[in-house]
Design an enzyme around this catalytic site. Structure first.
Site, mmCIF file in Angstrom:
data_model
loop_
_atom_site.group_PDB
_atom_site.id
_atom_site.type_symbol
_atom_site.label_atom_id
_atom_site.label_comp_id
_atom_site.label_asym_id
_atom_site.label_seq_id
_atom_site.Cartn_x
_atom_site.Cartn_y
_atom_site.Cartn_z
ATOM 1 N N ARG A 39 0.834 -1.199 0.000
ATOM 2 C CA ARG A 39 0.000 0.000 0.000
ATOM 3 C C ARG A 39 0.875 1.259 0.000
ATOM 4 N NH1 ARG A 39 -5.754 0.018 3.331
ATOM 5 N NH2 ARG A 39 -6.912 0.271 1.406
ATOM 6 N N SER A 131 -10.082 6.835 13.441
ATOM 7 C CA SER A 131 -10.933 5.666 13.177
ATOM 8 C C SER A 131 -12.276 5.839 13.874
ATOM 9 C CB SER A 131 -10.292 4.398 13.742
ATOM 10 O OG SER A 131 -9.082 4.107 13.122
ATOM 11 N N LYS A 220 -20.313 10.017 15.764
ATOM 12 C CA LYS A 220 -19.926 9.358 14.514
ATOM 13 C C LYS A 220 -20.808 8.141 14.248
ATOM 14 C CE LYS A 220 -17.942 7.880 10.929
ATOM 15 N NZ LYS A 220 -18.084 8.504 9.631
ATOM 16 N N ALA A 225 -25.612 5.777 11.558
ATOM 17 C CA ALA A 225 -26.878 5.068 11.793
ATOM 18 C C ALA A 225 -28.045 5.836 11.154
ATOM 19 C CB ALA A 225 -27.110 4.894 13.290
ATOM 20 N N SER A 269 -32.486 1.719 -3.606
ATOM 21 C CA SER A 269 -31.401 0.979 -4.256
ATOM 22 C C SER A 269 -31.494 -0.495 -3.942
ATOM 23 C CB SER A 269 -30.046 1.509 -3.776
ATOM 24 O OG SER A 269 -29.856 1.161 -2.413
ATOM 25 N N CYS A 276 -18.646 0.705 6.236
ATOM 26 C CA CYS A 276 -18.965 1.298 7.540
ATOM 27 C C CYS A 276 -20.413 1.209 8.017
ATOM 28 C CB CYS A 276 -18.507 2.744 7.557
ATOM 29 S SG CYS A 276 -16.709 2.825 7.520
ATOM 30 N N PHE A 277 -21.383 1.425 7.146
ATOM 31 C CA PHE A 277 -22.762 1.498 7.654
ATOM 32 C C PHE A 277 -23.116 0.256 8.477
ATOM 33 C CE2 PHE A 277 -24.917 4.644 4.478
ATOM 34 C CZ PHE A 277 -24.227 5.669 5.080
ATOM 35 N N LYS A 279 -21.149 -2.169 9.693
ATOM 36 C CA LYS A 279 -20.231 -2.360 10.824
ATOM 37 C C LYS A 279 -20.580 -1.413 11.973
ATOM 38 C CE LYS A 279 -16.106 0.012 10.261
ATOM 39 N NZ LYS A 279 -15.972 1.007 11.315
HETATM 40 N N1 LIG Z 1 -13.729 4.187 4.432
HETATM 41 C C1 LIG Z 1 -14.398 5.290 4.758
HETATM 42 O O1 LIG Z 1 -14.984 5.934 3.906
HETATM 43 C C2 LIG Z 1 -14.448 5.770 6.172
HETATM 44 C C3 LIG Z 1 -13.884 5.039 7.198
HETATM 45 N N2 LIG Z 1 -13.929 5.519 8.483
HETATM 46 C C4 LIG Z 1 -13.270 4.795 9.567
HETATM 47 O O2 LIG Z 1 -11.868 4.989 9.451
HETATM 48 C C5 LIG Z 1 -11.158 3.822 9.858
HETATM 49 C C6 LIG Z 1 -10.239 3.369 8.744
HETATM 50 O O3 LIG Z 1 -11.034 3.004 7.633
HETATM 51 P P1 LIG Z 1 -10.394 2.773 6.195
HETATM 52 O O4 LIG Z 1 -9.397 3.835 5.912
HETATM 53 O O5 LIG Z 1 -11.520 2.575 5.269
HETATM 54 O O6 LIG Z 1 -9.627 1.379 6.443
HETATM 55 P P2 LIG Z 1 -8.539 0.692 5.522
HETATM 56 O O7 LIG Z 1 -8.637 -0.754 5.787
HETATM 57 O O8 LIG Z 1 -8.655 1.199 4.117
HETATM 58 O O9 LIG Z 1 -7.140 1.244 6.094
HETATM 59 C C7 LIG Z 1 -6.634 0.928 7.347
HETATM 60 C C8 LIG Z 1 -5.118 0.754 7.226
HETATM 61 O O10 LIG Z 1 -4.572 0.614 8.526
HETATM 62 C C9 LIG Z 1 -3.441 -0.233 8.426
HETATM 63 N N3 LIG Z 1 -3.071 -0.746 9.745
HETATM 64 C C10 LIG Z 1 -3.768 -1.578 10.551
HETATM 65 N N4 LIG Z 1 -3.104 -1.781 11.695
HETATM 66 C C11 LIG Z 1 -1.959 -1.072 11.623
HETATM 67 C C12 LIG Z 1 -0.867 -0.873 12.512
HETATM 68 N N5 LIG Z 1 -0.843 -1.441 13.717
HETATM 69 N N6 LIG Z 1 0.138 -0.085 12.105
HETATM 70 C C13 LIG Z 1 0.126 0.508 10.904
HETATM 71 N N7 LIG Z 1 -0.885 0.368 10.022
HETATM 72 C C14 LIG Z 1 -1.921 -0.407 10.385
HETATM 73 C C15 LIG Z 1 -3.889 -1.311 7.464
HETATM 74 O O11 LIG Z 1 -2.773 -1.974 6.894
HETATM 75 C C16 LIG Z 1 -4.698 -0.494 6.445
HETATM 76 O O12 LIG Z 1 -3.923 -0.106 5.328
HETATM 77 C C17 LIG Z 1 -12.227 2.808 10.256
HETATM 78 O O13 LIG Z 1 -12.420 2.899 11.645
HETATM 79 C C18 LIG Z 1 -13.458 3.295 9.540
HETATM 80 O O14 LIG Z 1 -14.630 2.949 10.222
HETATM 81 C C19 LIG Z 1 -14.505 6.719 8.769
HETATM 82 C C20 LIG Z 1 -15.050 7.490 7.795
HETATM 83 C C21 LIG Z 1 -15.074 7.087 6.400
HETATM 84 O O1 LIG Z 2 -18.072 6.249 8.046
HETATM 85 C C1 LIG Z 2 -18.010 6.073 6.854
HETATM 86 O O2 LIG Z 2 -17.358 5.158 6.309
HETATM 87 C C2 LIG Z 2 -18.752 6.935 5.909
HETATM 88 O O3 LIG Z 2 -19.941 6.201 5.545
HETATM 89 C C3 LIG Z 2 -20.744 6.824 4.558
HETATM 90 O O4 LIG Z 2 -19.995 7.030 3.364
HETATM 91 P P1 LIG Z 2 -19.793 5.882 2.268
HETATM 92 O O5 LIG Z 2 -20.142 4.561 2.855
HETATM 93 O O6 LIG Z 2 -18.436 6.079 1.719
HETATM 94 O O7 LIG Z 2 -20.810 6.235 1.094
HETATM 95 P P2 LIG Z 2 -22.349 6.709 1.088
HETATM 96 O O8 LIG Z 2 -22.504 7.726 0.046
HETATM 97 O O9 LIG Z 2 -22.829 7.031 2.427
HETATM 98 O O10 LIG Z 2 -23.102 5.404 0.568
HETATM 99 C C4 LIG Z 2 -23.219 4.254 1.367
HETATM 100 C C5 LIG Z 2 -24.102 3.238 0.663
HETATM 101 O O11 LIG Z 2 -25.461 3.665 0.669
HETATM 102 C C6 LIG Z 2 -25.990 3.649 -0.643
HETATM 103 N N1 LIG Z 2 -26.980 4.738 -0.768
HETATM 104 C C7 LIG Z 2 -26.660 5.992 -0.399
HETATM 105 C C8 LIG Z 2 -27.582 6.990 -0.505
HETATM 106 C C9 LIG Z 2 -28.863 6.721 -0.987
HETATM 107 O O12 LIG Z 2 -29.754 7.596 -1.102
HETATM 108 N N2 LIG Z 2 -29.152 5.450 -1.357
HETATM 109 C C10 LIG Z 2 -28.243 4.433 -1.252
HETATM 110 O O13 LIG Z 2 -28.549 3.284 -1.588
HETATM 111 C C11 LIG Z 2 -24.774 3.837 -1.534
HETATM 112 O O14 LIG Z 2 -25.013 3.377 -2.832
HETATM 113 C C12 LIG Z 2 -23.744 3.010 -0.801
HETATM 114 O O15 LIG Z 2 -23.864 1.655 -1.125
HETATM 115 C C13 LIG Z 2 -21.178 8.192 5.082
HETATM 116 O O16 LIG Z 2 -21.932 8.847 4.057
HETATM 117 C C14 LIG Z 2 -19.967 9.039 5.470
HETATM 118 O O17 LIG Z 2 -20.403 10.263 6.033
HETATM 119 C C15 LIG Z 2 -19.140 8.267 6.483
HETATM 120 O O18 LIG Z 2 -17.980 9.010 6.809
#
Ligand SMILES: NC(=O)C1=CN([C@@H]2O[C@H](COP(=O)(O)OP(=O)(O)OC[C@H]3O[C@@H](n4cnc5c(N)ncnc54)[C@H](O)[C@@H]3O)[C@@H](O)[C@H]2O)C=CC1
Ligand SMILES: O=C(O)[C@H]1O[C@H](OP(=O)(O)OP(=O)(O)OC[C@H]2O[C@@H](n3ccc(=O)[nH]c3=O)[C@H](O)[C@@H]2O)[C@H](O)[C@@H](O)[C@@H]1O
Length: 467
Positions: A39, A131, A220, A225, A269, A276-277, A279
């Site tokens: 990565r 996180s 968050k 939710a 949809s 995330c949703f 989890k």
């Molecule tokens: N994906 C999203 O759109 C969003 C995610 N979050 C939250 O953010 C957090 C991270 O999510 P993502 O970025 O999607 O996960 P991700 O799985 O894409 O990235 C996490 C990274 O952390 C690394 N990692 C794990 N343990 C480690 C360690 N001990 N030292 C160094 N690196 C380590 C992994 O190798 C991985 O690359 C989660 O808690 C998630 O719920 C919040 C908002 C949006």
């Molecule tokens: O904690 C997170 O990971 C993030 O989760 C969602 O973001 P994300 O999952 O990236 O994308 P969304 O746009 O929220 O869509 C989530 C899912 O719902 C679906 N969706 C969304 C909106 C809608 O009207 N209908 C619908 O089916 C999307 O297609 C997708 O599968 C939240 O929107 C972010 O604010 C949050 O930070």
């Protein structure tokens, strides 16, 4: 004044978030570290189309900041040592073992980070929870950090991330709000102010809100939710629309114009996906139950139950419409990602619909503009429902849509990629088996136009048989 920050975890959140912080704070060195070398290599790739995640606009931000004050590295210890502020942005998936299996968030990665910081740090640090974590996690972090006995002082802040994938860069550049939870004593306030000043480089002050740590952590989970609940609510109405002759798009428009309801996030949809949703709601349900709040837990759990139902319902609709058998039939999937403009497939509805149709021995052909074949196979293998050889025999992956749809009995739209609207649907129709069925799991096509071409069109929440 903070001069060096680091972020542990270079994933979908750590990467884009830190890239934007670095872009807007050229005087602060930002190092993003990860144990996953592939990565990090991809983040350092000369070729910006090889970044590990696809997000519109991310390449430009990385191009500007990387090497200037944005660095990607696997040297976690060095980054911890040199930073005054450490963001933790590692994954917090649903536990797959032990107590809370299938419900609680797995905090082992978070704890490992805390232990590593505790061991390495020789100077005072501000530790920022980026996180998404169960409410009161900072208490556990504090206990681990404060029990090292090496005299280093730690301040813990909660700064949850609200970006959505596919729009991460614009969400980060103009967030609805930035939320920072921290202590209210002098040291806590100083730590909060230090983080506020980083965001103030580009976010208006009135959009940066500060709360106590517990409110921030819980906000968050609450935000996700509520968002997911809206999708399940409109999806629940979609089935009612199908049996009553109402049109869910019209219903969504009608209710969305009420300013108290609002028009966003009302798109029916095939079901929500993403990492995330599900989890975060499962985690919320688990927390509520652990406090004995069973009604609260049941209330939120229904959002997930409804979503699972919607995914199954879509697969079932395909089966029943195709005369109750899809065995040996080619079903073309348009899209595999959980939403458009991302290569992320975690919890994508496509995986579950494919799994259900594989049970019925369908031949599934898939095209997604950003998802590679290996990812699709992995996604299905992770369900543990069938052998890898069966997955590979049942799923073929195409890089071109007209070939994908040739001789297909049905097309199912699983992701709302814009390019799907631009296809020559007449040509697609002509090369399909007849009747040519089209299941629009995202309601992105005009059903009437599709029927005029000759398709048997099925949208979500739209009934054709009731006047
Ligand atoms: N994906 C999203 O759109 C969003 C995610 N979050 C939250 O953010 C957090 C991270 O999510 P993502 O970025 O999607 O996960 P991700 O799985 O894409 O990235 C996490 C990274 O952390 C690394 N990692 C794990 N343990 C480690 C360690 N001990 N030292 C160094 N690196 C380590 C992994 O190798 C991985 O690359 C989660 O808690 C998630 O719920 C919040 C908002 C949006
Ligand atoms: O904690 C997170 O990971 C993030 O989760 C969602 O973001 P994300 O999952 O990236 O994308 P969304 O746009 O929220 O869509 C989530 C899912 O719902 C679906 N969706 C969304 C909106 C809608 O009207 N209908 C619908 O089916 C999307 O297609 C997708 O599968 C939240 O929107 C972010 O604010 C949050 O930070």
């Amino acid at each position: 004044m903070i001069k060096n920050i680091c972020c542990i975890g270079a994933g979908y959140v750590g990467g884009p978030t830190m890239a934007v912080i670095a872009l807007k704070n050229p005087n602060i060195n930002v190092t993003v570290v990860d144990i996953n070398k592939n990565r990090i290599d991809a983040w350092n790739s000369e070729d910006l189309s090889s970044l590990p995640i696809y997000e519109p606009g991310l390449d430009e931000v990385v191009a500007e900041a990387r090497g200037r004050n944005l660095f990607f590295s696997t040297d976690v210890d060095k980054a911890i040592t040199e930073s005054e502020m450490i963001f933790i942005s590692v994954n917090t998936p649903t536990k797959t073992y032990g107590k809370g299996k299938g419900m609680a968030a797995d905090l082992k990665y978070i704890e490992l980070c805390a232990r590593q910081i505790a061991e390495i740090a020789k100077t005072d640090k501000i530790v920022v929870e980026k996180s998404t974590l169960p409410v009161r996690t900072s208490e556990a972090l504090k206990s681990i950090l404060d029990n090292t006995g090496n005299g280093v002082k730690f301040q813990i802040l909660s700064n949850p991330e609200f970006l959505a994938e596919g729009t991460a860069i614009s969400d980060l550049l103009s967030p609805d709000r930035v939320l920072i939870g921290g202590g209210t004593d002098e040291e806590g306030t100083n730590a909060v102010n230090a983080l506020v000043s980083i965001y103030e480089a580009w976010v208006p002050s009135d959009k940066i809100i500060t709360t106590n740590v517990w409110s921030s952590e819980l906000s968050k989970l609450t935000a996700n939710a509520f968002l997911a609940q809206r999708v399940s609510s409109i999806n629940a109405m979609s089935e009612l629309c199908e049996v009553t002759g109402a049109d869910v798009n019209e219903v969504a428009k009608a209710i969305g114009m009420d300013s108290r309801i609002g028009s966003k996030f009302l798109k029916a949809s095939v079901g929500f996906g993403g990492s995330c949703f599900q989890k975060d709601i499962l985690n919320l349900v688990y927390i509520a139950r652990s406090y004995g709040l069973n009604q609260v837990a049941d209330y939120w759990e229904q959002v997930i139950i409804m979503n699972d139902y919607q995914k199954n319902r879509f697969a079932k609709k395909i089966l029943t419409t195709l005369y109750n058998t899809v065995s040996g039939k080619k079903i073309a999937f348009l899209g595999w990602a959980f939403k458009k403009d991302t290569n992320d497939t975690r919890e994508s509805a496509a995986i579950y619909v494919a799994d259900a149709l594989l049970d019925e021995q369908a031949n599934i052909a898939v095209y997604d503009p950003k998802v590679v074949k290996e990812q699709m196979y992995n996604d299905l293998a992770n369900l543990n429902t069938r052998k890898v050889e069966e997955i590979e025999a049942g799923i073929s992956v195409f890089s071109e849509v007209y070939e994908l749809c040739k001789d297909a009995h049905a097309i199912a739209i699983l992701t709302e990629w814009d390019e799907f609207k631009e296809y020559d649907w007449k040509m697609i129709y002509e090369n399909m088996k007849k009747p040519a069925f089209l299941f629009d799991g995202r309601n992105i096509l005009n059903g009437e136009n599709m029927e005029n071409i000759g398709f048997v069109y099925n949208g979500i929440g739209i009934s054709k048989n009731i006047e």
